[in-house]
Each structure stands twice: as C-alpha cells, then as structure tokens.
Design an enzyme around this catalytic site. Structure first.
Site, PDB file in Angstrom:
ATOM      1  N   HIS A  63       0.839  -1.207   0.000  1.00 43.32           N
ATOM      2  CA  HIS A  63       0.000   0.000   0.000  1.00 43.32           C
ATOM      3  C   HIS A  63       0.872   1.255   0.000  1.00 43.32           C
ATOM      4  CE1 HIS A  63      -3.399  -2.467   0.353  1.00 43.32           C
ATOM      5  NE2 HIS A  63      -3.594  -2.450   1.658  1.00 43.32           N
ATOM      6  N   ARG A  91     -12.119  18.896  15.867  1.00 40.05           N
ATOM      7  CA  ARG A  91     -11.121  18.573  16.880  1.00 40.05           C
ATOM      8  C   ARG A  91     -10.890  19.754  17.820  1.00 40.05           C
ATOM      9  NH1 ARG A  91      -9.448  13.971  16.672  1.00 40.05           N
ATOM     10  NH2 ARG A  91      -7.668  14.355  18.038  1.00 40.05           N
ATOM     11  N   TYR A  94      -4.617  14.000  25.035  1.00 39.29           N
ATOM     12  CA  TYR A  94      -4.020  15.204  25.610  1.00 39.29           C
ATOM     13  C   TYR A  94      -2.961  14.853  26.644  1.00 39.29           C
ATOM     14  CZ  TYR A  94      -3.442  19.852  27.450  1.00 39.29           C
ATOM     15  OH  TYR A  94      -2.900  21.049  27.833  1.00 39.29           O
ATOM     16  N   ARG A  95      -3.258  13.904  27.486  1.00 41.31           N
ATOM     17  CA  ARG A  95      -2.264  13.486  28.478  1.00 41.31           C
ATOM     18  C   ARG A  95      -1.040  12.886  27.790  1.00 41.31           C
ATOM     19  NH1 ARG A  95      -1.825   8.933  32.786  1.00 41.31           N
ATOM     20  NH2 ARG A  95      -0.637   9.993  34.416  1.00 41.31           N
ATOM     21  N   ARG A  96      -1.252  12.319  26.617  1.00 43.88           N
ATOM     22  CA  ARG A  96      -0.135  11.767  25.855  1.00 43.88           C
ATOM     23  C   ARG A  96       0.574  12.827  25.028  1.00 43.88           C
ATOM     24  NH1 ARG A  96      -3.999   8.170  24.060  1.00 43.88           N
ATOM     25  NH2 ARG A  96      -3.447   8.680  21.895  1.00 43.88           N
ATOM     26  N   ASP A 130     -12.152  14.382  21.913  1.00 47.08           N
ATOM     27  CA  ASP A 130     -13.053  14.630  23.031  1.00 47.08           C
ATOM     28  C   ASP A 130     -12.226  14.698  24.304  1.00 47.08           C
ATOM     29  OD1 ASP A 130     -12.348  11.990  23.327  1.00 47.08           O
ATOM     30  OD2 ASP A 130     -14.381  11.194  23.349  1.00 47.08           O
ATOM     31  N   ASP A 164     -16.373  12.919  28.676  1.00 46.10           N
ATOM     32  CA  ASP A 164     -16.681  11.739  29.488  1.00 46.10           C
ATOM     33  C   ASP A 164     -16.054  11.899  30.862  1.00 46.10           C
ATOM     34  OD1 ASP A 164     -17.779  10.682  27.170  1.00 46.10           O
ATOM     35  OD2 ASP A 164     -15.992   9.498  26.683  1.00 46.10           O
ATOM     36  N   ASN A 177      -2.564  -0.375  25.555  1.00 47.47           N
ATOM     37  CA  ASN A 177      -3.568  -1.077  26.356  1.00 47.47           C
ATOM     38  C   ASN A 177      -3.702  -2.534  25.920  1.00 47.47           C
ATOM     39  OD1 ASN A 177      -4.092   1.170  27.859  1.00 47.47           O
ATOM     40  ND2 ASN A 177      -5.968   1.734  26.785  1.00 47.47           N
TER      41      ASN A 177
END
Length: 529
Positions: free
Chosen positions: A260, A336, A368-370, A377, A444, A467
């Site tokens: 690809h 975004r 965001y934390r990353r 969101d 959330d 994860n």
C-alpha cells in the site's frame, strides 16, 4: 585500564536470566535517557552484560533505535567490521513484553543498502511500542488523535461505560511512584509532555486514517486496527518515505502494508481507498458510522431501510436519544479540540471540582495526556485520595456544571459508587461547551475508587496499542486486566482460562502495574505507540 572499563559496566548479571551470555552495547541516539537506563537495568537483571565504553570483540549485540542512528554513531565503514549482531531496540521491547527472547532474525539491521551511505544529521528522540483496547466508543480517526475506538455497545449507544478511550491533560503523573496525577503549574512543565513526531509522511497516514474509519464502519475492527498500528510507526519515521525498502525492518509494517505504501509514494493515491469511496454502500455506512452512538450493525440497518444521507436520518424514529444528539451535533463532534482549549477546560473542571469536594483529583486523560496537539473529546478521570469521598461526587459535580452552562446534553449517566456495584465506578458521557462558545464538545467522566484508580488512569490514557499489549501480557501471566483492576483469571471445567476472578491485585500506581506485568515504564507522553 581494564579495571576502569570494568567500573563502567553494569554489575551483577543473573547467570540464568533470559539474556544470559549477551554482551550488549546500546546506541543512545534517539532514545530518552530515562528509557535507556530502564532498558539497561532490565538487561542486567536478566543476565546480560552492558558494555558502556566501546564496541569490543566481546560485544555480541549492538542495539539501536533505527539504521540512521546506527550509521550516525559509527559510520558504514566501521560497522562493516563489527562481528556483533546489529539489532533494533524493538527486539528488546518485544522480548520484555512477551517474557521470552523474540526471534533475532526479524530485528536485524542490515547495512548493505546503498541508500544508507549517508546518515541523517539530526535524529529526533523516539519512544515507541504498540495496542488496541476492547470494543469501545466510536469516533472518526484523525492522524492527530491516535486513539482507536471500536464498536457500538449495548442499547446502540456509543461507548460502553466500562470501556476506556480518548483525549486529555498533560503528562501529569508527577513521578512513577506517586499514585495521584498532579496538574502542571507552569507552561514549562506542560510543554515537556507535548508529543511531536517528525510526521513527514502525512500523505501516507491520512490515507490510512480514512481506511481506519471505513473498516470500523463496516465492523472489521481487526483490519482497521492493522492500519491504526502502522500510523504511529510512520509518524515517527525520521525521513520522507520514498521507497518501502526503508521500512523493511520496522514493526507493524507487513508486506501488504508495504505494498500500500509503495502505491501511495509512487502514485499519490491508493486504489483500495478509491474503490471504497466510489461504492455507495460502503460510503453510506461509513458516513452513518461517524454519528455518535451508531455502530456497524445500526449503520447497516439504516442503509437497508433506504437512508443515504444524514438528512434522511433526521426522520428516522428508531434512533435513540443519544444517536439523535450525535446526528444533531454531527459537525460539532467531528471538530477537533485544540490542546490549549482542552487545558483551559481541564483547569475549569479542577476548580469547580475542588469547590464541590476539596481534595478531589481530576485528570484529563487520553490524547491530551499523551501530548497530542488536538483531541477528539475529553476523557476526565476522577478520584479522591481518602478512598471514600468520591461516592456521590459525580451527581453533584454534573449538577454544578449544568448550572454553569458548561454541560449541555446528557448521553449516558450511571452511578454505582454509593451502591458498590460495577466496581463502584460512576460514569457520565455528554456534550459540553467551551465558555463563550456554542460548539458542542464530547466529554466523558469516570470516577474511580482510589484503590483502582491506577488501572482507570492507564486505560483512559492509552494509547490503545499499549492497552492491548498490557492486556495480552496480563493474560500470558494468568490475569485479566481492565480499567477496574488486574484479576487472576479463573479456569473453566475444561481447563481453559475463563472469566476474571472477583478480587483485583492491589497496585496503587501506574508504575506498579507496569512493573508487575514486567513492561518497561512509559511516561504518559511516551505512550503514543
């Protein structure tokens, strides 16, 4: 002189460890100092000897981030005389993750390619790895987002309350040993956590992002995830990709993926994507799948009913309340959120939270934390240090935020902390507005008891590649990992591993979870794998 060199070597290798017999030289270029030190400690603990000074004849393995780093360190001529195996650090990461030595042949760096005669002058620090979380809330993929969000949950509402995902606050877990994340107090502390890969190949990642969304909408999450895994690898590649030969040693880039990429760099387009975009059924199902709360099964049913546009759906009676809101605010939800805006909203939430419950800990997780530049969101992870005061907090918190006109519409609201059901986790999914604006943003809240907060924070920080790796690693050790704990896996009568046990291990910090699983510690901004 020999004695001096001896002092520079890491001491006391385990003679029976996984890496016994190896003498390793580690190329520091492109690797953060903290990560390098952790790798050295792991190697020594498991039997290897680290050669710090130079590559001697005793060295059996030279590890580097990539071929460019290796050439930059030694030069092609000198490397041609090495007898040691030249290998990617990815081999070490994969070996540590699986608990056994990975096949070295798959990670060997070869220096006989003509295109690598000249190493690049500057190489960015790269910290990598890979994962997918269990089926969870569906949002359109953006190359800036980096979160994989799976299928629709029960009742056709997007996102199970038990399934972590998406975006939030700077790298705030102050130190690996501390259990509660802290909010940065200065621009300097926030800026150090920003994730800025070279990102020189957006011509490839943007096409892959479109394929992710299409395959998700079709319910083919396995295929979707293969592209999701490839994107961070390509984002981090330090040069413009002009030939797939540059990628032959990279993890997550198999032959089909390389084909690809070759088509894209040669023609500027991908025939597979063009086919999908001209297929009415695929195009329509993909569009409907972008509506919050609509998963593959529902999207297909809507198509089979004859609907072809979002305008058609406005008259569809079968849509749930949440799906109707997703349709009404379709464009808002797709827009975004800038990093600065997320930070300001997170600070507002912390202020209101402190007024509602002194000492409450509120952290925005996910992209965001990353350290990502934008978010799809906001995922807010909440706890209280005393282990009790979090009970009933979410109801009061949501009420106050509605009074302020910050929270505007509800999607999901379930409370369990006061009853002690569902691990005592309270959940709210909804839409909010930035002060002074009417543009709806997805938000959330997950409120965890203090004793399982570390698991929730890991899960809702992500990324999903990480994860998934952690879950698979836990399963290989006889455990089940989710956002509420690490549980011994039970066995069925046939001897197969079945459901999780009822009692979680007590691990109070993110680092304790990583250490127990034997996975190298990663700061939040290092988790874009």
């Amino acid at each position: 002189m020999a004695a001096k060199r001896g002092r520079n070597r890491s001491p006391s290798p385990d003679p029976e460890g996984m890496f016994a017999g190896m003498v390793v030289f580690m190329v520091e270029i492109g690797v953060q100092r903290r990560r390098l030190q952790i790798w050295k400690q792991k190697l020594v603990q498991m039997g290897a000897v680290i050669e710090e000074d130079r590559v001697t004849k005793k060295v059996t393995h030279v590890l580097a981030m990539n071929l460019e780093a290796l050439l930059h360190k030694f030069g092609k001529e000198r490397l041609s005389h090495f007898t040691a195996r030249l290998m990617l650090y990815q081999w070490l990461e994969d070996s540590l993750t699986s608990g056994e030595k990975a096949n070295e042949d798959l990670y060997v760096l070869k220096i006989d390619s003509e295109e690598v005669d000249k190493p690049k002058k500057s190489l960015p620090a790269i910290s990598g790895s890979e994962d997918q979380s269990s089926p969870q809330k569906r949002t359109r993929y953006s190359p800036d987002a980096g979160d994989f969000k799976g299928v629709e949950s029960h009742s056709n509402t997007q996102g199970s309350p038990d399934s972590p995902t998406s975006c939030s606050v700077p790298s705030t877990s102050a130190s690996p040993g501390e259990g509660i994340a802290e909010t940065p107090t200065s621009p300097q502390s926030e800026s150090t956590s920003v994730y800025k890969p070279p990102d020189l190949n957006r011509n490839i990642t943007e096409i892959f992002g479109k394929l992710i969304n299409i395959y998700r909408a079709l319910g083919e999450d396995r295929r979707s995830f293969s592209y999701y895994k490839a994107i961070p690898v390509i984002e981090k590649f330090p040069t413009r990709i002009e030939s797939v030969d540059q990628l032959k040693h990279l993890p997550g880039i198999g032959k089909a993926m390389r084909d690809h990429i070759q088509e894209i760099v040669t023609t500027g387009k991908l025939s597979k994507l063009e086919h999908f975009e001209t297929d009415e059924k695929v195009r329509t199902i993909s569009l409907f799948g972008e509506v919050w709360g609509v998963g593959p099964a529902t999207a297909l049913k809507l198509y089979e009913k004859g609907h072809r546009t979002l305008e058609d759906l406005k008259n569809e009676d079968s849509l749930t309340h949440a799906q109707k809101l997703g349709l009404k605010y379709f464009d808002d939800i797709k827009t975004r959120i800038p990093r600065q805006e997320v930070q300001e909203m997170e600070q507002l939430l912390q202020r209101v939270g402190e007024e509602t419950l002194p000492g409450v800990n509120i952290v925005c997780g996910g992209s965001y934390r990353r350290g990502k530049a934008t978010c799809g969101d906001l995922d807010i992870v909440v706890t209280h240090p005393d282990g009790q005061s979090h009970k009933g907090f979410l109801t009061k918190f949501v009420k106050r935020l509605k009074e302020m006109n910050f929270l505007r519409e509800d999607l999901i609201f379930s409370t369990h902390s006061e009853e002690g059901t569902d691990s005592g986790v309270d959940t709210y999914f909804g839409l909010c507005t930035y002060p002074g604006q009417e543009l709806r943003r997805r938000i959330d809240f997950k409120v965890y008891p203090r004793d399982i907060y570390s698991f929730g924070l890991i899960a809702w920080t992500g990324n999903d590649v990480l994860n998934r790796r952690l879950r698979l690693l836990a399963e290989s050790k006889g455990y089940r990992l989710d956002d509420t704990g690490l549980f011994p896996a039970t066995h069925s009568s046939s001897g197969n591993r079945g459901a999780r046990g009822t009692a979680s291990l007590k691990l109070s910090t993110e680092k304790q979870v990583f250490d127990f699983l034997g996975f190298p510690w990663l700061e939040p901004h290092e988790r874009n794998l």
